[in-house]
Design a protein around this motif. Structure first.
Motif: not given
Length: 252
Positions: A198-204
Motif C-alpha cells: 500500500p502507498g498513500q492511504t486514503v481511508a481505512r
C-alpha cells in the motif's frame, strides 16, 4: 522340261501376318491396363478428397469444442459474479477519508468513501466487493485507487484497482481471499500501477471479528473389525452358551 515353282512363304508375308495378329491380341490387354490405371487414379483422387474433408471436419470440430469450452467458462464466471453481486455477504464496512482541515474546506470538498462487503465461499475462502464514491478522476503520474486487505498475520493482499466511471464512482471485486476469521482491516490507497505494498492511504477501516460458518467434514471414525454392511460374525474365542454342557453330555 518342267519349271519348278517356289512355293515357300516369303519372309515378308510371315512377318506381316504376325505383326497384324500381335497387335490385335494386345489391344484387349492395353484396354484393361488403361482401365485399371484410370480406376486407380479415380480411387486415389477420392481417397485424397475424403482425407481432406475428414481433416477439415476434425479441425472444425476442435474449433467448435474450444469455442464451447470458452463460452461455458464465461457463463460460469458470469453466474459466479452475479451470485456474488446478489449476496449480502457476512459484513459491510464503511471506510471514509478524514475531513480536510477548516470548515469551508470540509463543506466544499467531497471525501472519498467506500462500502466494503466481505463474504464467505463454500470452500472457506472469502470474497470482497467494493463500491467507492467521491474519487478523483485524474490522479497524477498515472496512479490509481487501490483496495488492500490486511490479514491478521502476513503481508497486505491486493484486492484490486478500482475502476472509475465519469461520476467519480468505482467498483472492485476479488475472490479467493483468506478465511473470514483471518481479516484485520481494509485500506483504500492511491498507488502506482503494479504496486506490491500500500502507498498513500486514503481511508481505512477495521474488519469485525467473525467466525467461519463453513462446517468441516467430521474425522473418519475407526472402522470395526467387520466391514460396513457385513453381518456381525461371532469371535472365534467367544464361547457359545450351552456348548460346554453339550460336550459333557456327549462324553458321558
Amino acid at each position: 522340261m518342267e519349271t519348278l515353282t517356289d512355293t515357300r512363304p516369303t519372309f515378308s508375308r510371315l512377318t506381316d501376318g504376325k505383326t497384324r495378329h500381335s497387335w490385335r491380341a494386345a489391344v484387349p490387354a492395353v484396354v484393361v491396363i488403361v482401365a485399371v490405371v484410370a480406376l486407380v487414379a479415380y480411387l486415389a483422387s477420392n481417397i485424397s478428397s475424403s482425407s481432406q474433408r475428414a481433416s477439415a471436419a476434425e479441425r472444425d470440430a476442435n474449433q467448435y469444442r474450444e469455442q464451447v469450452a470458452a463460452v461455458t467458462k464465461q457463463v460460469g464466471d458470469l453466474q459466479k459474479d452475479v451470485a456474488l453481486a446478489r449476496s449480502p455477504g457476512r459484513t459491510t464496512v464503511i471506510i471514509e477519508a478524514p475531513a480536510p482541515a477548516g470548515k469551508k474546506a470540509a463543506a466544499t470538498t467531497p471525501r472519498p468513501w467506500a462500502a466494503v462487503t466481505w463474504g464467505e465461499l463454500p470452500d472457506g475462502k472469502t470474497w470482497m466487493r467494493v463500491n467507492a464514491y467521491g474519487l478523483a478522476q485524474n490522479l497524477e503520474n498515472g496512479k490509481a485507487y487501490q483496495i488492500w486487505l490486511q490479514p491478521a498475520s502476513g503481508d497486505f493482499i491486493d484486492v484490486g484497482a478500482i475502476e472509475l466511471d465519469a461520476n467519480g464512482s468505482g467498483y472492485a471485486m476479488k475472490a479467493d481471499l483468506p478465511a473470514i476469521d483471518q481479516g484485520k482491516a481494509v485500506i483504500l490507497t492511491i498507488d502506482a500501477s503494479g504496486a506490491k505494498q500500500p502507498g498513500q492511504t486514503v481511508a481505512r477501516g477495521d474488519l469485525p471479528k467473525l467466525q467461519s460458518t463453513v462446517t468441516q467434514a467430521p474425522p473418519q471414525q475407526a472402522q470395526d473389525q467387520n466391514p460396513p454392511g457385513a453381518p456381525n460374525q461371532p469371535q472365534q474365542n467367544q464361547a457359545k452358551p450351552g456348548t460346554d454342557k453339550q460336550q459333557m453330555h456327549q462324553g458321558k
